[in-house]
Design a protein around this motif. Structure first.
Motif, PDB file in Angstrom:
ATOM      1  N   GLN A  12      13.488  -2.571   1.407  1.00  0.00           N
ATOM      2  CA  GLN A  12      13.035  -2.861   2.402  1.00  0.00           C
ATOM      3  C   GLN A  12      13.192  -1.559   3.657  1.00  0.00           C
ATOM      4  N   ASN A  13      14.256  -1.072   3.530  1.00  0.00           N
ATOM      5  CA  ASN A  13      14.431   0.190   4.291  1.00  0.00           C
ATOM      6  C   ASN A  13      13.441   1.284   3.990  1.00  0.00           C
ATOM      7  N   TYR A  14      13.190   1.441   2.777  1.00  0.00           N
ATOM      8  CA  TYR A  14      12.569   2.727   2.194  1.00  0.00           C
ATOM      9  C   TYR A  14      11.132   2.281   2.824  1.00  0.00           C
ATOM     10  N   ILE A  15      10.627   1.157   2.675  1.00  0.00           N
ATOM     11  CA  ILE A  15       9.334   0.714   3.114  1.00  0.00           C
ATOM     12  C   ILE A  15       9.013   0.830   4.637  1.00  0.00           C
ATOM     13  N   VAL A  16       9.905   0.446   5.393  1.00  0.00           N
ATOM     14  CA  VAL A  16       9.826   0.736   6.871  1.00  0.00           C
ATOM     15  C   VAL A  16       9.879   2.408   7.058  1.00  0.00           C
ATOM     16  N   ILE A  17      10.816   3.071   6.592  1.00  0.00           N
ATOM     17  CA  ILE A  17      10.628   4.465   6.283  1.00  0.00           C
ATOM     18  C   ILE A  17       9.324   5.155   6.139  1.00  0.00           C
ATOM     19  N   TYR A  18       8.620   4.705   5.251  1.00  0.00           N
ATOM     20  CA  TYR A  18       7.592   5.189   4.812  1.00  0.00           C
ATOM     21  C   TYR A  18       6.505   5.031   6.019  1.00  0.00           C
ATOM     22  N   PHE A  19       6.355   3.589   6.328  1.00  0.00           N
ATOM     23  CA  PHE A  19       5.406   3.451   7.382  1.00  0.00           C
ATOM     24  C   PHE A  19       5.559   3.959   8.919  1.00  0.00           C
ATOM     25  N   HIS A  32       0.732  -1.135   0.024  1.00  0.00           N
ATOM     26  CA  HIS A  32       0.123  -0.068  -0.133  1.00  0.00           C
ATOM     27  C   HIS A  32       0.805   1.431  -0.044  1.00  0.00           C
ATOM     28  N   LEU A  33       2.009   1.267  -0.742  1.00  0.00           N
ATOM     29  CA  LEU A  33       2.787   2.352  -1.057  1.00  0.00           C
ATOM     30  C   LEU A  33       2.007   3.218  -2.298  1.00  0.00           C
ATOM     31  N   SER A  34       2.528   4.800  -1.828  1.00  0.00           N
ATOM     32  CA  SER A  34       2.197   5.742  -2.771  1.00  0.00           C
ATOM     33  C   SER A  34       2.998   4.960  -4.255  1.00  0.00           C
ATOM     34  N   PRO A  35       2.385   5.252  -5.367  1.00  0.00           N
ATOM     35  CA  PRO A  35       3.009   4.782  -6.876  1.00  0.00           C
ATOM     36  C   PRO A  35       4.425   5.408  -7.050  1.00  0.00           C
ATOM     37  N   SER A  36       4.448   6.699  -6.655  1.00  0.00           N
ATOM     38  CA  SER A  36       5.560   7.391  -7.035  1.00  0.00           C
ATOM     39  C   SER A  36       6.902   7.423  -6.018  1.00  0.00           C
ATOM     40  N   SER A  95       6.904   7.227   9.039  1.00  0.00           N
ATOM     41  CA  SER A  95       6.850   8.631   8.609  1.00  0.00           C
ATOM     42  C   SER A  95       5.220   8.646   8.692  1.00  0.00           C
ATOM     43  N   SER A  96       4.448   7.733   8.080  1.00  0.00           N
ATOM     44  CA  SER A  96       2.972   7.871   7.942  1.00  0.00           C
ATOM     45  C   SER A  96       2.618   7.680   9.564  1.00  0.00           C
ATOM     46  N   THR A  97       3.089   6.936  10.257  1.00  0.00           N
ATOM     47  CA  THR A  97       2.580   6.899  11.836  1.00  0.00           C
ATOM     48  C   THR A  97       2.892   8.034  12.686  1.00  0.00           C
ATOM     49  N   ASN A  98       4.074   8.708  12.398  1.00  0.00           N
ATOM     50  CA  ASN A  98       4.513   9.743  13.073  1.00  0.00           C
ATOM     51  C   ASN A  98       3.628  10.928  12.632  1.00  0.00           C
ATOM     52  N   GLY A  99       3.079  10.659  11.241  1.00  0.00           N
ATOM     53  CA  GLY A  99       2.570  12.092  10.732  1.00  0.00           C
ATOM     54  C   GLY A  99       0.900  12.121  11.444  1.00  0.00           C
ATOM     55  N   GLN A 100       0.708  10.894  11.903  1.00  0.00           N
ATOM     56  CA  GLN A 100      -0.826  10.843  12.409  1.00  0.00           C
ATOM     57  C   GLN A 100      -0.971  11.603  13.831  1.00  0.00           C
TER      58      GLN A 100
END
Lengths: 205, 127
Positions: B113-120, B72-76, B122-127
């Motif tokens: 793998q690292n980018y996916i972990v960072i993505y999630f 469930h990542l943003s396509p870009s 940063s999404s959690t922190n942004g909430q």
């Protein structure tokens, strides 16, 4: 098989249902990891990447058309080809006639079950050579392929990402079945020779 | 009307049945012995089915399209992260990217793998 599997999986992810269809069709003629691809397809459907109904439809369609192609080719050109390559004696032998009778008498279970175990292509060829009724063959091939495809796809859907752990079991099951067939064939040859030797001894006495 | 087909004799049938039973026992033993390695992945704690994909399962045969969808990542996101200029993105595999960029696929997988972990995170922190 393990070296081509990653390429085949990439092919499925890149080309979707067209890839599923072509792999299912070509698996009748070539040693492709069709069961594993179907298992993976079920898992991909569970993850939302593919649709399970479309997966089952295209895989079944590919299998059915592949089996029908093989059957029709064997029916039309099988005996002619075997005679050309010097197997005329085999075609005209008593054993071949017995095989034809066996295949025709047990058409249903033989064709149906051979969709599930890795003997589909051999049974397609033997059914064609035995001039089995086309309608009969088609009915059992459709039924067998649908059952097989639904079964494996649902296992993949059920397991999700754990499908990768189960592929080794499917490979082992395939090896076990192949060993059974080899043991059966060797035992047939052994007992046939023994019977022949005993008859010879009796007639000399 | 008798129709005894001699193609499979009685003795051969017995041998085949015995071989199937032996094969069945060995197959059952194989599954039973390997069950402990299968169980943590096959029987997920909260769901007994649809084991979700995790980052350590990312392989070189996977396409970016597939990775974007199942995680469930943003396509870009990954396109920008790897600075991918290939017009076929996201329909390219990690292996293809590795060949284009001359980086090893193992390195690319680690980065994904690292980018996916960072993505999630940063999404959690942004909430």
């Amino acid at each position: 098989m393990h070296t081509i599997l990653p390429s085949v999986l990439s092919f499925v992810l890149l080309y979707g249902y067209a890839a599923i269809f072509s792999i299912s069709y070509l698996a009748v003629f070539l040693p492709l990891p069709q069961t594993v691809v179907l298992l993976a397809g079920g898992a991909f459907a569970g993850q939302g990447y593919l649709n399970i109904f479309s997966l089952i439809f295209f895989s079944s369609l590919g299998n059915i058309l592949g089996d029908l192609t093989c059957f029709i080719l064997a029916r039309k050109y099988g005996k002619e080809l075997l005679m050309k390559i010097g197997l005329k004696k085999l075609i005209l032998s008593k054993k071949f006639t017995e095989m034809e009778t066996f295949i025709n008498d047990t058409a249903g279970p033989t064709v149906f079950i051979s969709r599930i175990i890795p003997l589909g292509t051999i049974v397609d060829i033997l059914s064609g050579l035995s001039k089995m009724s086309f309608k009969k063959f088609m009915a059992y091939v459709i039924a067998g392929n649908i059952v097989y495809t639904i079964g494996v796809a649902l296992v993949g859907l059920f397991l999700g990402n754990a499908w990768q752990n189960v592929t080794s079991i499917f490979s082992a099951a395939g090896i076990v079945i192949a060993i059974i067939i080899v043991i059966f064939a060797l035992s047939r040859i052994y007992f046939h020779k023994l019977k022949h030797r005993m008859k010879k001894t009796e007639s000399s006495n | 009307m008798e129709n005894k087909n001699k193609f499979i004799s009685h003795r051969s049938r017995k041998i085949l049945i015995a071989a199937v039973i032996v094969a069945g026992i060995f197959s059952w033993l194989y599954v039973a012995l390997n069950m402990s390695s299968l169980r943590p992945r096959t029987f997920y704690l909260h769901n007994y089915y649809r084991q979700p994909i995790v980052v350590k399962d990312i392989s070189s045969w996977m396409t970016f399209d597939y990775i974007n969808k199942v995680f469930h990542l943003s396509p870009s996101y990954l396109k920008d992260a790897f600075k991918i200029s290939d017009q076929k993105y996201p329909r390219i595999t990690i292996e293809q990217l590795s060949k284009e960029t001359k980086a090893s696929s193992t390195e690319i997988i680690k980065n994904v793998q690292n980018y996916i972990v960072i993505y999630f995170s940063s999404s959690t922190n942004g909430q």
